[in-house]
Write a protein that holds these residues in place. Structure first.
Motif, PDB file in Angstrom:
ATOM      1  N   UNK A  84      44.359  45.046  36.167  1.00  0.00           N
ATOM      2  CA  UNK A  84      43.276  44.939  35.497  1.00  0.00           C
ATOM      3  C   UNK A  84      42.240  46.117  35.639  1.00  0.00           C
ATOM      4  N   UNK A  85      41.019  45.858  35.120  1.00  0.00           N
ATOM      5  CA  UNK A  85      40.096  47.098  35.235  1.00  0.00           C
ATOM      6  C   UNK A  85      38.918  46.525  35.238  1.00  0.00           C
ATOM      7  N   UNK A  86      37.775  47.380  35.823  1.00  0.00           N
ATOM      8  CA  UNK A  86      36.370  46.790  35.968  1.00  0.00           C
ATOM      9  C   UNK A  86      35.842  47.082  34.505  1.00  0.00           C
ATOM     10  N   UNK A 150      41.532  39.453  38.937  1.00  0.00           N
ATOM     11  CA  UNK A 150      40.488  39.553  37.578  1.00  0.00           C
ATOM     12  C   UNK A 150      40.275  38.070  37.322  1.00  0.00           C
ATOM     13  N   UNK A 151      39.177  37.726  37.936  1.00  0.00           N
ATOM     14  CA  UNK A 151      38.531  36.280  37.645  1.00  0.00           C
ATOM     15  C   UNK A 151      37.329  36.154  36.800  1.00  0.00           C
ATOM     16  N   UNK A 152      36.618  34.792  37.032  1.00  0.00           N
ATOM     17  CA  UNK A 152      35.673  34.803  36.296  1.00  0.00           C
ATOM     18  C   UNK A 152      34.459  35.599  36.729  1.00  0.00           C
ATOM     19  N   UNK A 153      33.768  36.349  35.867  1.00  0.00           N
ATOM     20  CA  UNK A 153      32.692  37.389  36.549  1.00  0.00           C
ATOM     21  C   UNK A 153      31.706  36.841  37.221  1.00  0.00           C
ATOM     22  N   UNK A 227      39.212  41.913  46.057  1.00  0.00           N
ATOM     23  CA  UNK A 227      38.032  41.777  45.094  1.00  0.00           C
ATOM     24  C   UNK A 227      38.318  41.379  43.703  1.00  0.00           C
ATOM     25  N   UNK A 228      37.298  40.796  43.132  1.00  0.00           N
ATOM     26  CA  UNK A 228      37.348  40.561  41.786  1.00  0.00           C
ATOM     27  C   UNK A 228      36.614  41.677  40.994  1.00  0.00           C
ATOM     28  N   UNK A 229      37.609  42.213  40.233  1.00  0.00           N
ATOM     29  CA  UNK A 229      37.183  43.498  39.555  1.00  0.00           C
ATOM     30  C   UNK A 229      36.130  43.141  38.363  1.00  0.00           C
ATOM     31  N   UNK A 234      31.512  43.049  43.394  1.00  0.00           N
ATOM     32  CA  UNK A 234      32.858  43.529  43.879  1.00  0.00           C
ATOM     33  C   UNK A 234      33.325  44.817  43.092  1.00  0.00           C
ATOM     34  N   UNK A 235      33.280  45.031  41.810  1.00  0.00           N
ATOM     35  CA  UNK A 235      33.636  46.148  41.351  1.00  0.00           C
ATOM     36  C   UNK A 235      32.713  47.429  41.848  1.00  0.00           C
ATOM     37  N   UNK A 236      31.548  47.282  42.208  1.00  0.00           N
ATOM     38  CA  UNK A 236      30.687  48.493  42.620  1.00  0.00           C
ATOM     39  C   UNK A 236      31.281  48.889  43.775  1.00  0.00           C
TER      40      UNK A 236
END
Length: 262
Positions: A84-86, A150-153, A227-229, A234-236
């Motif tokens: 996945x990716x942010x 990679x879950x729901x934002x 974490x959830x990307x 989480x991405x930060x």
């Protein structure tokens, strides 16, 4: 019973562990070779830890290799995946590799011998079957596979994935893997302040039988979704090198706690 025959990556690990590969080049597919033996001192002296940084930087450019189907006992599945990716394009493979590079010396300082399933972030694979074989043939005391989810934002937090029971195939690793998972879960939460995922799992744990790295392991093994990307918060954190160092420190503590019975 179908017997998995290890690929070149796993055989390279065996040779290096026995002293027969000193200075050898990395195996095809980006598979890693073990570090030199641990210091022989410290709480993890005599222990072997396999770190599996998820995916690989060259996977996206080689779908013909990555998409090849392999047998993971419960089903056939792609050899590996792109990851996945942010939203800003930070890739899961790069995240996992960075965390591993910070984690490895922490474990070695504690006396552990650390084996990586890949030696860089520019290769392809290796397949999940080979990754599992590396841990098995190194007789790892703990195997930890590092990922970003990679879950729901709107969902955020981390969770640890442990093997689900496949009767007659992995009975002996279920309980030690759960203990490893609990030790890592508790240390990760304490060290990073990240909450348990609110979109998957329960109390920071999840059991699965559809992951080759879990199904094929004969050693205590867990995956951690750090974490959830797709979640901005989480991405930060995951894109911040200082936080990735905190992740590594937390994982090192969890692995140490499991291996020392703390």
């Amino acid at each position: 019973m179908r017997v998995h025959r290890p690929g070149f990556a796993a055989l390279a690990v065996l040779a290096a562990l026995s002293g027969g590969c000193g200075g050898a080049a990395p195996a095809p597919g980006g598979a890693g070779l073990p570090a030199p033996p641990g210091t022989g001192k410290g709480p993890l002296a005599g222990k072997v830890v396999v770190l599996d940084p998820g995916h690989n930087g060259g996977n996206a450019a080689h779908p013909e290799q990555v998409d090849r189907q392999v047998d993971i006992i419960t089903k056939s599945k792609a050899c590996n995946a792109v990851g996945f990716r942010t939203a800003d394009g930070y890739e899961e493979n790069a995240f996992a590799w960075s965390v591993t590079q910070h984690l490895r010396p922490l474990l070695e300082t504690m006396g552990a011998q650390v084996v990586l399933t890949r030696s860089n972030d520019e290769g392809i694979g290796p397949c999940v079957t080979e990754r599992a074989a590396i841990g098995n043939e190194a007789r790892a005391d703990a195997v930890v596979s590092i990922h970003g989810d990679s879950g729901k934002p709107s969902g955020h937090g981390f969770h640890v994935i442990v093997p689900g029971l496949i009767a007659g195939r992995n009975d002996e690793v279920i309980e030690p893997s759960r203990k490893l998972g609990l030790a890592i879960r508790d240390a990760y939460r304490a060290g990073t302040g990240m909450p348990y995922a609110d979109y998957r799992g329960e109390d920071g744990l999840r059991s699965r039988t559809d992951l080759g790295g879990l199904n094929l392991s004969t050693r205590p093994v867990v995956f951690i979704e750090c974490g959830n990307m797709r979640n901005a918060g989480d991405a930060a954190k995951m894109t911040d090198v200082a936080f990735r160092k905190r992740i590594a420190e937390s994982l090192a503590n969890g692995i140490k706690n499991y291996l020392t019975g703390a």
